[in-house]
Design a protein around this motif. Structure first.
Motif, PDB file in Angstrom:
ATOM      1  N   LEU A 188      52.884  46.022  53.775  1.00 22.71           N
ATOM      2  CA  LEU A 188      51.813  45.134  54.213  1.00 22.71           C
ATOM      3  C   LEU A 188      51.236  45.593  55.550  1.00 22.71           C
ATOM      4  O   LEU A 188      50.016  45.642  55.731  1.00 22.71           O
ATOM      5  N   VAL A 189      52.123  45.943  56.482  1.00 24.03           N
ATOM      6  CA  VAL A 189      51.659  46.459  57.781  1.00 24.03           C
ATOM      7  C   VAL A 189      50.872  47.749  57.576  1.00 24.03           C
ATOM      8  O   VAL A 189      49.821  47.959  58.175  1.00 24.03           O
ATOM      9  N   GLY A 190      51.380  48.628  56.706  1.00 22.23           N
ATOM     10  CA  GLY A 190      50.685  49.882  56.405  1.00 22.23           C
ATOM     11  C   GLY A 190      49.322  49.651  55.796  1.00 22.23           C
ATOM     12  O   GLY A 190      48.356  50.362  56.106  1.00 22.23           O
ATOM     13  N   LEU A 191      49.227  48.636  54.934  1.00 26.03           N
ATOM     14  CA  LEU A 191      47.950  48.326  54.290  1.00 26.03           C
ATOM     15  C   LEU A 191      46.925  47.810  55.298  1.00 26.03           C
ATOM     16  O   LEU A 191      45.733  48.139  55.207  1.00 26.03           O
ATOM     17  N   VAL A 192      47.379  47.007  56.258  1.00 22.03           N
ATOM     18  CA  VAL A 192      46.470  46.492  57.294  1.00 22.03           C
ATOM     19  C   VAL A 192      45.931  47.648  58.140  1.00 22.03           C
ATOM     20  O   VAL A 192      44.726  47.748  58.397  1.00 22.03           O
ATOM     21  N   ILE A 193      46.836  48.533  58.556  1.00 19.87           N
ATOM     22  CA  ILE A 193      46.408  49.701  59.334  1.00 19.87           C
ATOM     23  C   ILE A 193      45.511  50.599  58.483  1.00 19.87           C
ATOM     24  O   ILE A 193      44.489  51.113  58.939  1.00 19.87           O
ATOM     25  N   GLY A 194      45.908  50.788  57.209  1.00 16.90           N
ATOM     26  CA  GLY A 194      45.129  51.624  56.295  1.00 16.90           C
ATOM     27  C   GLY A 194      43.736  51.085  56.059  1.00 16.90           C
ATOM     28  O   GLY A 194      42.790  51.860  55.841  1.00 16.90           O
ATOM     29  N   PHE A 195      43.589  49.754  56.103  1.00 25.59           N
ATOM     30  CA  PHE A 195      42.266  49.141  55.928  1.00 25.59           C
ATOM     31  C   PHE A 195      41.298  49.619  57.003  1.00 25.59           C
ATOM     32  O   PHE A 195      40.170  50.031  56.712  1.00 25.59           O
TER      33      PHE A 195
END
Length: 407
Positions: free
Chosen positions: A341-348
């Motif tokens: 989830l943290v990776g997805l937020v940064i990836g966004f």
């Protein structure tokens, strides 16, 4: 196992956690932009050209002999081309050819005094008296050009004063007001043209199409040569004309010395070439995305396996204290889901940055689409959960006896 305890375990293994977050973020950045580009390319392919693609031909030539009289050459070419039995009409192409990837952008304005006036990308066609017929335009309002409105000559010739524009461009310029009698201004020179009529939308200009204003086009009665060494033609042929006409035309044009015939093709081929480059880029991005997904999956499997191995004793103690296999599996899945989830937020945010960079530097089409973005995010998240499940399941097989034996 409480969420608080899971967060403590994540902080305890900072290196592994950061690597998982980094992998997920980079993967989302690449895959989402690949999806945007592929989706935009597919949409572009599905937009109807409204062209008679098998009846309109583009001819591109280049005169390398400076001694050649270009005006007389054009007259000889048009006479020979129009004499062919398959040809209905032919025009000298003073600006663009039909959806051909050669020209720089053209823009029209409704105000010639305001330096900040909005410019509207358009496909621009300078033609002679057979131009409207050759482009197969259907006048929807106003009138066609009069014979005395056509301008012929070299680069020093005074431009024409009237123009036809597409219905779509008329709407963009004047919204619901009538365009007839209005004046528009072309390019940075702000050359004025009075609109005498509009025609039904067709996908004519390559740059306008690339700018996603598919049916913006403008036709001016100017057969002006000498601005460069190109002498090009737009030809309309009978329906179901064989491709042998291409060879016939090329042979005919080669009889005139001092020039190169670069291309003779149906506009259908020009349209295909228009999207070939975009499609190729989309396929490259797709291949990179597949590789990124594979690397991310293998990376997460390896990292979680390593993490499980490092906490082998901890899992044994949990099992000895009464934790079920399901509880151990659940805690590991939640742990990796939070990291994902943290990776997805940064990836966004990284994906938005990459998208802007691609749009500016490579001028690709593929602006973010909310639904596509959500689907890609969900897919990446599910993939990371599945990748974590395989080694996490092994952790549930650790028996309490193994801890006692190890100690």
């Amino acid at each position: 196992m409480s969420l608080k305890h899971i967060l403590k375990l994540i902080l305890k293994q900072k290196s592994i956690s950061i690597l998982i977050i980094f992998q997920v973020a980079i993967t989302l950045m690449i895959v989402s932009n690949s999806a945007y580009i592929s989706y935009a390319t597919l949409q572009n392919w599905l937009i109807p050209s409204k062209l008679e693609e098998k009846q309109i031909l583009n001819v591109v030539t280049n005169v390398y002999d400076e001694q050649v009289d270009k005006g007389q050459l054009i007259e000889r070419d048009l006479t020979a081309i129009r004499a062919l039995p398959e040809v209905i009409s032919a025009t000298y192409s003073g600006e663009e050819n039909v959806i051909d990837t050669r020209r720089s952008s053209n823009a029209v304005y409704t105000d010639n005094l305001d330096e900040h006036a909005k410019d509207h990308a358009t496909g621009l066609f300078g033609v002679d008296q057979q131009g409207v017929s050759s482009l197969m335009l259907n006048i929807s309002s106003g009138r066609d050009f009069y014979a005395n409105e056509f301008v012929t000559g070299d680069a020093a010739t005074t431009p024409a004063s009237v123009a036809l524009i597409s219905d779509d461009l008329a709407k963009a310029l004047f919204e619901d007001a009538s365009p007839l009698g209005q004046t528009v201004f072309l390019n940075t020179a702000k050359t004025p043209y009075q609109i005498i009529g509009t025609f039904e939308d067709k996908m004519l200009g390559e740059v306008a199409t690339y700018e996603q204003v598919w049916y913006h086009s403008m036709v001016i009665p100017e057969a002006i040569y000498g601005r460069n060494n190109e002498i090009n033609y737009i030809i309309r042929v009978e329906p179901n004309t064989s491709e042998k006409i291409l060879e016939t035309l090329e042979t005919q044009l080669y009889q005139e010395p001092g020039r190169i015939v670069s291309r003779v093709e149906f506009s259908a081929r020009a349209k295909k070439r228009l999207w070939d480059g975009r499609s190729s880029f989309a396929f490259v991005m797709f291949a990179i995305s597949a590789l990124a997904l594979l690397i991310t999956s293998l990376g997460i499997i390896a990292l979680v396996t390593f993490s499980v191995k490092m906490r082998h004793k901890n899992f044994g103690i949990l099992r000895a204290l009464g934790a079920s296999k399901h509880m151990v599996l659940k805690s590991l899945i939640i742990e990796n889901s939070l990291l994902a989830l943290v990776g997805l937020v940064i990836g966004f945010f990284l994906s938005l940055w990459l998208n802007i960079a691609l749009l500016r530097t490579l001028a690709v089409q593929g602006t973010p689409d909310i639904i596509v973005g959500l689907l890609v995010t969900l897919f990446v998240w599910l993939l990371t959960c599945f990748a974590a499940y395989l080694p996490a399941r092994k952790a549930t097989l650790i028996a309490p006896a193994q801890v006692t034996k190890a100690s």
